[in-house]
Design a protein around this motif. Structure first.
Motif, mmCIF file in Angstrom:
data_model
loop_
_atom_site.group_PDB
_atom_site.id
_atom_site.type_symbol
_atom_site.label_atom_id
_atom_site.label_comp_id
_atom_site.label_asym_id
_atom_site.label_seq_id
_atom_site.Cartn_x
_atom_site.Cartn_y
_atom_site.Cartn_z
ATOM 1 N N CYS A 1 0.828 -1.205 0.000
ATOM 2 C CA CYS A 1 0.000 0.000 0.000
ATOM 3 C C CYS A 1 0.861 1.254 0.000
ATOM 4 O O CYS A 1 2.079 1.199 0.194
ATOM 5 C CB CYS A 1 -0.920 0.010 1.216
ATOM 6 N N LEU A 2 0.201 2.371 -0.216
ATOM 7 C CA LEU A 2 0.805 3.690 -0.079
ATOM 8 C C LEU A 2 0.128 4.386 1.089
ATOM 9 O O LEU A 2 -0.945 3.972 1.534
ATOM 10 C CB LEU A 2 0.598 4.511 -1.351
ATOM 11 N N MET A 3 0.744 5.456 1.549
ATOM 12 C CA MET A 3 0.163 6.235 2.639
ATOM 13 C C MET A 3 0.065 7.689 2.225
ATOM 14 O O MET A 3 0.742 8.136 1.300
ATOM 15 C CB MET A 3 1.028 6.116 3.896
ATOM 16 N N VAL A 4 -0.782 8.413 2.930
ATOM 17 C CA VAL A 4 -0.866 9.861 2.790
ATOM 18 C C VAL A 4 -1.180 10.398 4.185
ATOM 19 O O VAL A 4 -1.902 9.764 4.961
ATOM 20 C CB VAL A 4 -1.925 10.280 1.744
ATOM 21 N N ALA A 5 -0.583 11.536 4.523
ATOM 22 C CA ALA A 5 -0.755 12.099 5.862
ATOM 23 C C ALA A 5 -1.951 13.039 5.898
ATOM 24 O O ALA A 5 -1.898 14.135 5.358
ATOM 25 C CB ALA A 5 0.509 12.814 6.309
ATOM 26 N N GLY A 6 -3.011 12.605 6.535
ATOM 27 C CA GLY A 6 -4.197 13.424 6.726
ATOM 28 C C GLY A 6 -4.204 13.989 8.134
ATOM 29 O O GLY A 6 -5.176 13.835 8.869
ATOM 30 N N ILE A 7 -3.096 14.626 8.515
ATOM 31 C CA ILE A 7 -2.913 15.117 9.880
ATOM 32 C C ILE A 7 -2.554 16.593 9.834
ATOM 33 O O ILE A 7 -1.720 17.006 9.043
ATOM 34 C CB ILE A 7 -1.746 14.379 10.577
ATOM 35 N N VAL A 8 -3.162 17.358 10.704
ATOM 36 C CA VAL A 8 -2.778 18.755 10.871
ATOM 37 C C VAL A 8 -2.310 18.863 12.323
ATOM 38 O O VAL A 8 -3.096 19.089 13.221
ATOM 39 C CB VAL A 8 -3.961 19.706 10.599
ATOM 40 N N SER A 9 -1.030 18.636 12.525
ATOM 41 C CA SER A 9 -0.481 18.619 13.872
ATOM 42 C C SER A 9 1.025 18.804 13.793
ATOM 43 O O SER A 9 1.662 18.477 12.792
ATOM 44 C CB SER A 9 -0.805 17.272 14.528
ATOM 45 N N THR A 10 1.600 19.261 14.878
ATOM 46 C CA THR A 10 3.062 19.390 14.940
ATOM 47 C C THR A 10 3.719 18.018 15.007
ATOM 48 O O THR A 10 4.912 17.896 14.773
ATOM 49 C CB THR A 10 3.472 20.215 16.169
ATOM 50 N N ARG A 11 2.952 16.990 15.316
ATOM 51 C CA ARG A 11 3.493 15.628 15.397
ATOM 52 C C ARG A 11 3.495 14.913 14.049
ATOM 53 O O ARG A 11 3.933 13.785 13.943
ATOM 54 C CB ARG A 11 2.692 14.814 16.402
ATOM 55 N N ARG A 12 3.004 15.558 13.031
ATOM 56 C CA ARG A 12 2.888 14.947 11.701
ATOM 57 C C ARG A 12 4.242 14.452 11.181
ATOM 58 O O ARG A 12 4.359 13.331 10.706
ATOM 59 C CB ARG A 12 2.295 15.973 10.736
ATOM 60 N N ARG A 13 5.256 15.298 11.255
ATOM 61 C CA ARG A 13 6.573 14.938 10.719
ATOM 62 C C ARG A 13 7.105 13.655 11.350
ATOM 63 O O ARG A 13 7.606 12.775 10.670
ATOM 64 C CB ARG A 13 7.572 16.066 10.916
ATOM 65 N N ARG A 14 7.009 13.549 12.679
ATOM 66 C CA ARG A 14 7.500 12.354 13.372
ATOM 67 C C ARG A 14 6.777 11.103 12.893
ATOM 68 O O ARG A 14 7.389 10.070 12.638
ATOM 69 C CB ARG A 14 7.333 12.515 14.885
#
Length: 163
Positions: free
Chosen positions: A110-123
């Motif tokens: 699979c592939l992923m995509v980041a659906g996050i709006v947070s300072t923790r997103r990068r980690r």
């Protein structure tokens, strides 16, 4: 005349749309987008769905889900969270929510995509990349992308964006 062109296009396209595992890419004359032209209509290619996991389970994850559904080409497999493990059987928008520590897919599946709006997103993204996962680019069909633009892996482009 436009009605005749539309009818010709419909007669040609309709049988092709019912063909399994096929995707129809419609190319329209940008000078007259409301009038389909038969000579620009037919371009078929083999088509298979790519499993997509969305990092996060908040409102931006839902927006990302909707953009991916509209973009097509993805089989949305669910959401992944990394902070609080979800309860067994937890769902969001009818899709399962998995823990980052325990989900049923390998990096090659699979592939992923980041659906996050947070300072923790990068980690979170870096942790998934370290495990070998790759990220998809998800572009809303109503976005305008210049042919000279480069959209990197992991980007989410919303409706009405002009790049």
């Amino acid at each position: 005349m436009a009605e005749r062109s539309e009818n010709q296009a419909a007669r040609i396209i309709s049988p092709l749309l019912s063909s399994p595992n096929r995707r129809l890419d419609l190319v329209v004359d940008p000078c007259e987008p409301s009038i389909p032209k038969v000579e620009t209509v037919l371009h078929l290619q083999p088509y298979s769905m790519t499993k997509l996991l969305i990092l996060g389970a908040g409102s931006f994850a839902i927006e990302t889900l909707e953009i991916a559904e509209l973009a097509g080409g993805f089989e949305i497999a669910g959401f992944i969270v990394d902070l609080d493990p979800p309860k067994k059987g937890a769902v969001l928008a009818g899709l399962p929510i998995f823990s980052a520590d325990d989900f049923p897919f390998q990096a090659t599946e699979c592939l992923m995509v980041a659906g996050i709006v947070s300072t923790r997103r990068r980690r979170f993204v870096e942790a998934m990349e370290a495990r070998g996962f790759q990220f998809a680019t998800v572009v809303h069909p109503r976005a305008v992308i210049s042919p000279r633009a480069t959209i990197a892996a992991g980007c989410i482009v919303h409706a009405s964006a002009v790049i």
